[in-house]
Design an enzyme around this catalytic site. Structure first.
Site, PDB file in Angstrom:
ATOM      1  N   LEU A 171     -14.243   6.173   3.618  1.00 18.01           N
ATOM      2  CA  LEU A 171     -14.828   7.328   3.159  1.00 18.01           C
ATOM      3  C   LEU A 171     -13.629   8.198   3.275  1.00 18.01           C
ATOM      4  CD1 LEU A 171     -18.275   7.664   4.877  1.00 18.01           C
ATOM      5  CD2 LEU A 171     -17.979   7.005   2.330  1.00 18.01           C
TER       6      LEU A 171
ATOM      7  N   LEU B 109      -9.500   9.167   1.227  1.00 19.39           N
ATOM      8  CA  LEU B 109      -8.224   8.575   1.115  1.00 19.39           C
ATOM      9  C   LEU B 109      -7.063   9.772   1.162  1.00 19.39           C
ATOM     10  CD1 LEU B 109      -6.847   5.793   0.650  1.00 19.39           C
ATOM     11  CD2 LEU B 109      -6.883   6.197  -1.864  1.00 19.39           C
ATOM     12  N   GLY B 110      -7.164  10.395   2.165  1.00 20.70           N
ATOM     13  CA  GLY B 110      -6.254  11.516   2.450  1.00 20.70           C
ATOM     14  C   GLY B 110      -5.087  10.823   3.476  1.00 20.70           C
ATOM     15  N   THR B 111      -4.331  11.462   4.319  1.00 20.98           N
ATOM     16  CA  THR B 111      -3.543  11.054   5.063  1.00 20.98           C
ATOM     17  C   THR B 111      -3.524   9.772   5.857  1.00 20.98           C
ATOM     18  OG1 THR B 111      -2.680  13.284   5.518  1.00 20.98           O
ATOM     19  CG2 THR B 111      -1.716  11.877   6.889  1.00 20.98           C
ATOM     20  N   VAL B 112      -4.766   9.899   6.660  1.00 21.10           N
ATOM     21  CA  VAL B 112      -5.093   8.848   7.459  1.00 21.10           C
ATOM     22  C   VAL B 112      -5.526   7.646   6.518  1.00 21.10           C
ATOM     23  CG1 VAL B 112      -6.447   8.195   9.310  1.00 21.10           C
ATOM     24  CG2 VAL B 112      -5.784  10.229   9.407  1.00 21.10           C
TER      25      VAL B 112
ATOM     26  N   VAL C  36      -8.700 -11.633  13.706  1.00 21.03           N
ATOM     27  CA  VAL C  36     -10.275 -11.495  13.353  1.00 21.03           C
ATOM     28  C   VAL C  36     -11.030 -12.840  13.161  1.00 21.03           C
ATOM     29  CG1 VAL C  36     -12.027 -10.578  11.798  1.00 21.03           C
ATOM     30  CG2 VAL C  36      -9.918  -9.242  12.355  1.00 21.03           C
TER      31      VAL C  36
ATOM     32  N   VAL D  84      -9.286  10.673  19.514  1.00 21.40           N
ATOM     33  CA  VAL D  84      -8.570  11.097  20.757  1.00 21.40           C
ATOM     34  C   VAL D  84      -7.097  10.660  20.640  1.00 21.40           C
ATOM     35  CG1 VAL D  84      -8.478  11.875  22.924  1.00 21.40           C
ATOM     36  CG2 VAL D  84     -10.800  11.686  22.007  1.00 21.40           C
TER      37      VAL D  84
ATOM     38  N   LYS E 143     -11.994  16.747  21.865  1.00 19.82           N
ATOM     39  CA  LYS E 143     -11.549  15.901  22.470  1.00 19.82           C
ATOM     40  C   LYS E 143     -11.721  15.614  23.797  1.00 19.82           C
ATOM     41  CE  LYS E 143      -7.781  15.337  18.936  1.00 19.82           C
ATOM     42  NZ  LYS E 143      -6.403  15.773  18.518  1.00 19.82           N
TER      43      LYS E 143
ATOM     44  N   GLY F  11      -1.095  12.048  12.678  1.00 16.92           N
ATOM     45  CA  GLY F  11      -0.119  11.411  11.591  1.00 16.92           C
ATOM     46  C   GLY F  11      -0.730  10.201  11.164  1.00 16.92           C
TER      47      GLY F  11
END
Lengths: 427, 427
Positions: free
Chosen positions: B7, B9-12, B31, B130, B203, B300
């Protein structure tokens, strides 16, 4: 209820018992059931102990733990290679989960241990084997799992870090500082494993296997200890803005794995330079996370006990909630370790030379002929025919540096080459 | 193969896609199966993206993820309270595992989310909520689980740490430094959540819930931001051997939980004082492990992406090897948070006073009458009728300090009380 058998009740073993006693409610809440210390293997059940142990718990017979069907988890805190390794394998064979603080056994025999554990469907945890209470094993397995780790720099041996700190802060010689470390209980009566770098080598081997997903044969790790660090080196380092630390380094690239333990000049304003006394530090770089630095007390009863009990809790939760976890390490990859001769580094070189005209020119010529360029030169006036000459080179492959050194040694004007120490400028 | 729905698709979100692409082999090995990004929810599927996305993956309809039976794990990276919270609950209801970086939702609604997750037998992971890529959530759950944590000091907001660093290093005012932070993309156009301390409050609330095994209502956390820090305060701090940091503090004792976010003087040689720019740091003390300090880039694209992907890997391993993990937090304990008025601290006070005889005596008398004792006084000569007076008190309960302050304010010779900032001498 889950039942624990502990092998060894020395410093760490006593810490584990103490922590399990004082945080029992907390631990029960986390695990969802009680943990009971069923048996503890000791050499002498009549010896006075610093922790309260219920009657009947101490035993001098390892079989009471290793072959005891009531015991779920065996906690190995004997240390050293044997009988620790043999006991661990026997416990696994008998279907017991393993917690160990034994870096030597994990570094040397991890491959066999993990293989056997997967066969027998049991878990092996070893957070305490590196950097005491500092969380690093499981973060590498989990929180940092998304990263391609590029480099790890560690101060992984508290004893040598204490000695180097004493030398630096109190102007003590290596021998004096070692004696002090022994008095404080930070160094063993035979300090070889610590001061000669082997302990750090086991630890960086374990970290590498997790970070780079490949087993490394600890015999292939370049190891150099701190016995030869002179107080003069520490002073010159300071003068030039550095601190000497025993670094454990593991860098991974397409060329292979660069893994080594040796004393190094660290820029004085780098975090690693600020880790003093018995503190440990792991500084790593991952392609996604960037720099991560963690520091904590690297040894001692309670910090190491903290990591051991964390592993006991972790395995117990897994048993109680019916999970299994195995280290997924691909041991098929080639252990392509880079020969240190091929590694580029700056070097600090301290020589004693006869104070004659032209000596510097001769030395500089040898370096030049070998493509070694000098970053700085320090020559102090002394009222002595023999004067110290301190050089720092630019980055150069070790083989060229040592070729130059061997030629410089032959010069008549050079009395001795006192020290050659790597300078880690770009950590 | 496991299928992921993202959910946002911005920076992170873009960082997560990038990391999953570039480390796909590595991730597959860890995995034990492939991870496929099945769908990504965006506002506009036609917008240009900085990452390569296969055709058909982008969607503007949340139902393609939340109600899609093919999707195993939903990764929530929208941020903010709604619709993020609603979407998370709906995904859980539909049996999907959750990874989120959303500190607001976890801090405010963690209790409901974890309850629902346990009901529906799914996992919720939030390492990225955090301190970005810094491993702290899972170490608190695992590697440090044996400890009774006694205190946590965090620099948990990169934006404010960057602003304070700029103010200190470049003598910029708060406004100038904030503008610079906005230019650099470190601060939002509406910087309230960061500079007023709310982000750090979420946090520290999350860390407290893990460390102290109790849910804390974030509304009860004392929060003070950095808007009022003047460049003069930074200068005086420096002069007295301190650095000003926005600290998030959580200490647990028999009296209750002392939890708060505010700017504080930190001794300049303390590790926390050395954490600069957008770096975050968590410094904690456990009864067994002692001090542990960890530091990394706190925000970031890639650092936060690192933590998100680690959580995806962790949950995927658990699914693939058939495990479950729930946060075991006892929410029945009373949230006995200590009123900050009752907390003892040293204080830095900067006043402007009229340069008349006797003013210091009057101020000192008020402090004395209120049992506030002074540790140091700094008065600089100025060519001005109004001069700055800087005081640092010894440890004193906040209520007595503020009683004194309100009395001092009434003095005719006092022009203004410019700043009152806590001094954390004993971290």
């Amino acid at each position: 209820m889950l039942k624990i058998g502990i092998l060894g009740l020395g410093t760490v073993g006593s810490g584990v018992v103490k922590i399990m006693q004082q945080n029992s409610v907390n631990i029960h809440n986390k695990v969802g059931t009680d943990l009971k210390i069923e048996k503890i293997l000791v050499n002498n059940i009549n010896k006075e102990r610093i922790v309260d142990i219920e009657p009947g718990v101490l035993t001098e017979n390892e079989s009471d733990i290793l072959d005891n069907p009531a015991i779920d988890i065996v906690v190995e805190l004997i240390g050293g290679e044997e009988p620790a390794y043999k006991y661990i394998m026997r416990a696994i064979e008998n279907g017991k989960h393993i917690v160990t603080a034994n870096k030597l056994v994990i570094a040397k025999h991890g491959k066999e241990i993990f293989k056997k554990a997967e066969e027998k469907n049991v878990q092996v945890s070893y957070e305490a084997s590196v950097a005491g209470g500092l969380p690093i094993i499981r973060p590498l397995q989990n929180s940092l799992a998304a990263n391609r780790i590029e480099k790890i720099y560690g101060i992984l041996n508290g004893t040598t870090n204490y000695i180097l700190t004493k030398m630096s802060e109190d102007n003590q010689s290596f021998e004096e500082a070692l004696l002090k470390a022994q008095e404080m209980g930070y160094a063993e009566s035979d300090p070889t494993s610590d001061v000669d770098g082997y302990d750090a080598a086991y630890k960086i081997t374990i970290l590498s296997s997790l970070a780079y997903q490949r087993f490394v044969d600890v015999e292939n790790v370049y190891v150099e200890g701190i016995r030869n660090i002179a107080i003069d080196d520490i002073k010159f380092a300071k003068e030039m803005g550095y601190v000497i630390k025993l670094l454990a380094i593991a860098k991974n690239s397409d060329e292979g794995l660069d893994i080594r333990v040796h004393p190094a000049f660290v820029p004085e304003n780098h975090t690693l330079a600020m880790i003093n006394n018995t503190y440990n530090c792991v500084y790593l770089h991952g392609d996604a996370v960037g720099e991560v630095m963690s520091s904590a007390e690297g040894a001692g009863q309670m910090p190491t006990g903290s990591a051991v009990v964390a592993d006991i809790i972790y395995i117990s939760k897994n048993i109680n909630y019916n999970k299994q976890e195995y280290p997924k390490i691909d041991s098929c990859q080639k252990n392509n370790i880079i020969d240190t001769k091929e590694i580029e580094s700056s070097f600090y070189i301290r020589l004693s030379v006869f104070d004659k005209p032209g000596v510097m020119a001769k030395i500089a010529k040898i370096f030049g002929d070998n493509n070694v360029s000098l970053a700085s030169v320090l020559q102090k006036e002394r009222l002595n025919p023999v004067v110290p000459l301190v050089l720092i080179t630019h980055s150069v492959k070790e083989k060229y540096l040592y070729k130059s050194i061997s030629e410089i040694k032959e010069l008549e004007d050079v009395n001795d080459i006192n020290s050659v120490i790597r300078v880690e400028k770009h950590i």
